[in-house]
Motif scaffolding. Structure first.
Motif, PDB file in Angstrom:
ATOM      1  N   PRO A  10       0.837  -1.199   0.000  1.00  0.00           N
ATOM      2  CA  PRO A  10       0.000   0.000   0.000  1.00  0.00           C
ATOM      3  C   PRO A  10       0.877   1.257   0.000  1.00  0.00           C
ATOM      4  CG  PRO A  10      -0.685  -1.535   1.720  1.00  0.00           C
ATOM      5  CD  PRO A  10       0.624  -2.033   1.172  1.00  0.00           C
ATOM      6  N   VAL A  11       0.628   2.140  -0.947  1.00  0.00           N
ATOM      7  CA  VAL A  11       1.411   3.372  -1.054  1.00  0.00           C
ATOM      8  C   VAL A  11       0.458   4.559  -1.123  1.00  0.00           C
ATOM      9  CG1 VAL A  11       3.015   4.706  -2.491  1.00  0.00           C
ATOM     10  CG2 VAL A  11       3.313   2.226  -2.265  1.00  0.00           C
ATOM     11  N   TRP A  12       0.635   5.474  -0.199  1.00  0.00           N
ATOM     12  CA  TRP A  12      -0.065   6.756  -0.253  1.00  0.00           C
ATOM     13  C   TRP A  12       1.011   7.803  -0.035  1.00  0.00           C
ATOM     14  CZ3 TRP A  12      -4.731   8.379   3.324  1.00  0.00           C
ATOM     15  CH2 TRP A  12      -5.264   9.586   2.862  1.00  0.00           C
ATOM     16  N   ALA A  13       1.356   8.498  -1.074  1.00  0.00           N
ATOM     17  CA  ALA A  13       2.405   9.512  -1.015  1.00  0.00           C
ATOM     18  C   ALA A  13       1.778  10.887  -0.794  1.00  0.00           C
ATOM     19  CB  ALA A  13       3.207   9.502  -2.310  1.00  0.00           C
ATOM     20  N   PHE A  14       2.532  11.753  -0.141  1.00  0.00           N
ATOM     21  CA  PHE A  14       2.082  13.114   0.151  1.00  0.00           C
ATOM     22  C   PHE A  14       3.196  14.066  -0.259  1.00  0.00           C
ATOM     23  CE2 PHE A  14       0.169  10.136   3.028  1.00  0.00           C
ATOM     24  CZ  PHE A  14      -1.166  10.493   3.022  1.00  0.00           C
ATOM     25  N   HIS A  15       2.806  15.190  -0.853  1.00  0.00           N
ATOM     26  CA  HIS A  15       3.835  16.111  -1.334  1.00  0.00           C
ATOM     27  C   HIS A  15       3.305  17.534  -1.328  1.00  0.00           C
ATOM     28  CE1 HIS A  15       7.772  15.775  -3.520  1.00  0.00           C
ATOM     29  NE2 HIS A  15       7.555  17.078  -3.512  1.00  0.00           N
ATOM     30  N   ASP A  59      -2.449  15.421  10.349  1.00  0.00           N
ATOM     31  CA  ASP A  59      -3.710  16.001  10.812  1.00  0.00           C
ATOM     32  C   ASP A  59      -4.923  15.409  10.097  1.00  0.00           C
ATOM     33  OD1 ASP A  59      -2.503  17.645  12.663  1.00  0.00           O
ATOM     34  OD2 ASP A  59      -2.508  19.426  11.368  1.00  0.00           O
ATOM     35  N   ASN A  60      -4.694  14.559   9.130  1.00  0.00           N
ATOM     36  CA  ASN A  60      -5.771  13.981   8.330  1.00  0.00           C
ATOM     37  C   ASN A  60      -6.222  12.652   8.945  1.00  0.00           C
ATOM     38  OD1 ASN A  60      -7.401  12.796   6.412  1.00  0.00           O
ATOM     39  ND2 ASN A  60      -5.991  13.088   4.711  1.00  0.00           N
ATOM     40  N   PRO A  61      -7.426  12.594   9.529  1.00  0.00           N
ATOM     41  CA  PRO A  61      -7.879  11.340  10.141  1.00  0.00           C
ATOM     42  C   PRO A  61      -8.007  10.192   9.139  1.00  0.00           C
ATOM     43  CG  PRO A  61      -9.617  13.011  10.209  1.00  0.00           C
ATOM     44  CD  PRO A  61      -8.396  13.667   9.649  1.00  0.00           C
ATOM     45  N   ASP A  62      -8.173  10.508   7.861  1.00  0.00           N
ATOM     46  CA  ASP A  62      -8.257   9.447   6.852  1.00  0.00           C
ATOM     47  C   ASP A  62      -6.961   8.651   6.758  1.00  0.00           C
ATOM     48  OD1 ASP A  62     -10.855  10.182   6.252  1.00  0.00           O
ATOM     49  OD2 ASP A  62     -10.273  11.414   4.529  1.00  0.00           O
ATOM     50  N   LEU A  67      -4.200   3.533   7.091  1.00  0.00           N
ATOM     51  CA  LEU A  67      -3.109   2.714   7.632  1.00  0.00           C
ATOM     52  C   LEU A  67      -3.634   1.435   8.286  1.00  0.00           C
ATOM     53  CD1 LEU A  67      -0.763   5.358   9.291  1.00  0.00           C
ATOM     54  CD2 LEU A  67      -0.168   3.826   7.414  1.00  0.00           C
ATOM     55  N   LEU A  68      -4.684   1.586   9.067  1.00  0.00           N
ATOM     56  CA  LEU A  68      -5.215   0.435   9.800  1.00  0.00           C
ATOM     57  C   LEU A  68      -6.032  -0.510   8.923  1.00  0.00           C
ATOM     58  CD1 LEU A  68      -6.169   2.264  13.098  1.00  0.00           C
ATOM     59  CD2 LEU A  68      -4.227   0.723  12.712  1.00  0.00           C
ATOM     60  N   SER A  69      -6.319  -0.103   7.704  1.00  0.00           N
ATOM     61  CA  SER A  69      -7.103  -0.959   6.812  1.00  0.00           C
ATOM     62  C   SER A  69      -6.242  -1.990   6.086  1.00  0.00           C
ATOM     63  CB  SER A  69      -7.853  -0.110   5.782  1.00  0.00           C
ATOM     64  OG  SER A  69      -6.965   0.419   4.808  1.00  0.00           O
ATOM     65  N   HIS A  70      -4.941  -1.923   6.271  1.00  0.00           N
ATOM     66  CA  HIS A  70      -4.031  -2.811   5.559  1.00  0.00           C
ATOM     67  C   HIS A  70      -3.412  -3.841   6.496  1.00  0.00           C
ATOM     68  CE1 HIS A  70      -4.328  -0.349   2.004  1.00  0.00           C
ATOM     69  NE2 HIS A  70      -4.164   0.706   2.778  1.00  0.00           N
ATOM     70  N   THR A  71      -3.255  -5.025   5.964  1.00  0.00           N
ATOM     71  CA  THR A  71      -2.564  -6.082   6.691  1.00  0.00           C
ATOM     72  C   THR A  71      -1.526  -6.698   5.762  1.00  0.00           C
ATOM     73  OG1 THR A  71      -4.197  -7.723   6.016  1.00  0.00           O
ATOM     74  CG2 THR A  71      -4.557  -6.641   8.139  1.00  0.00           C
ATOM     75  N   LYS A  72      -0.546  -7.292   6.359  1.00  0.00           N
ATOM     76  CA  LYS A  72       0.483  -7.960   5.566  1.00  0.00           C
ATOM     77  C   LYS A  72      -0.087  -9.279   5.053  1.00  0.00           C
ATOM     78  CE  LYS A  72       5.177  -9.665   5.762  1.00  0.00           C
ATOM     79  NZ  LYS A  72       6.369  -9.865   6.567  1.00  0.00           N
TER      80      LYS A  72
END
Length: 81
Positions: A10-15, A59-62, A67-72
């Protein structure tokens, strides 16, 4: 090669759009390459942020829901060795 190794990660990048250190196009390119390799990367660009994109991100609750929606996934048989 490296992008294909991230296709199942899972990748969520921020810029920050105004980042003077790392151009936003680098994150855009990374996300595009991971997705082209079959991944599901996403990118959030903060229009007014510079290099500090983490303050808005944390600061983003999403983020925490994501993060917690993913498992290995379970190890593949050849990875156990």
């Amino acid at each position: 090669y490296l992008a294909s190794r991230l296709r199942d990660v899972p990748v969520w990048a921020f810029h920050g759009e105004k980042d003077p250190v790392v151009p936003v196009r680098e994150s855009q390119r990374m996300v595009a390459v991971v997705n082209a390799a079959g991944g599901n990367a996403r990118l959030t660009v903060y229009p007014d942020a510079q290099h500090d994109s983490w303050t808005q991100t944390y600061d983003n609750p999403d983020l925490y829901t994501w993060l917690l929606s993913h498992t290995k996934p379970p190890a593949k048989p050849d990875e156990d060795k």
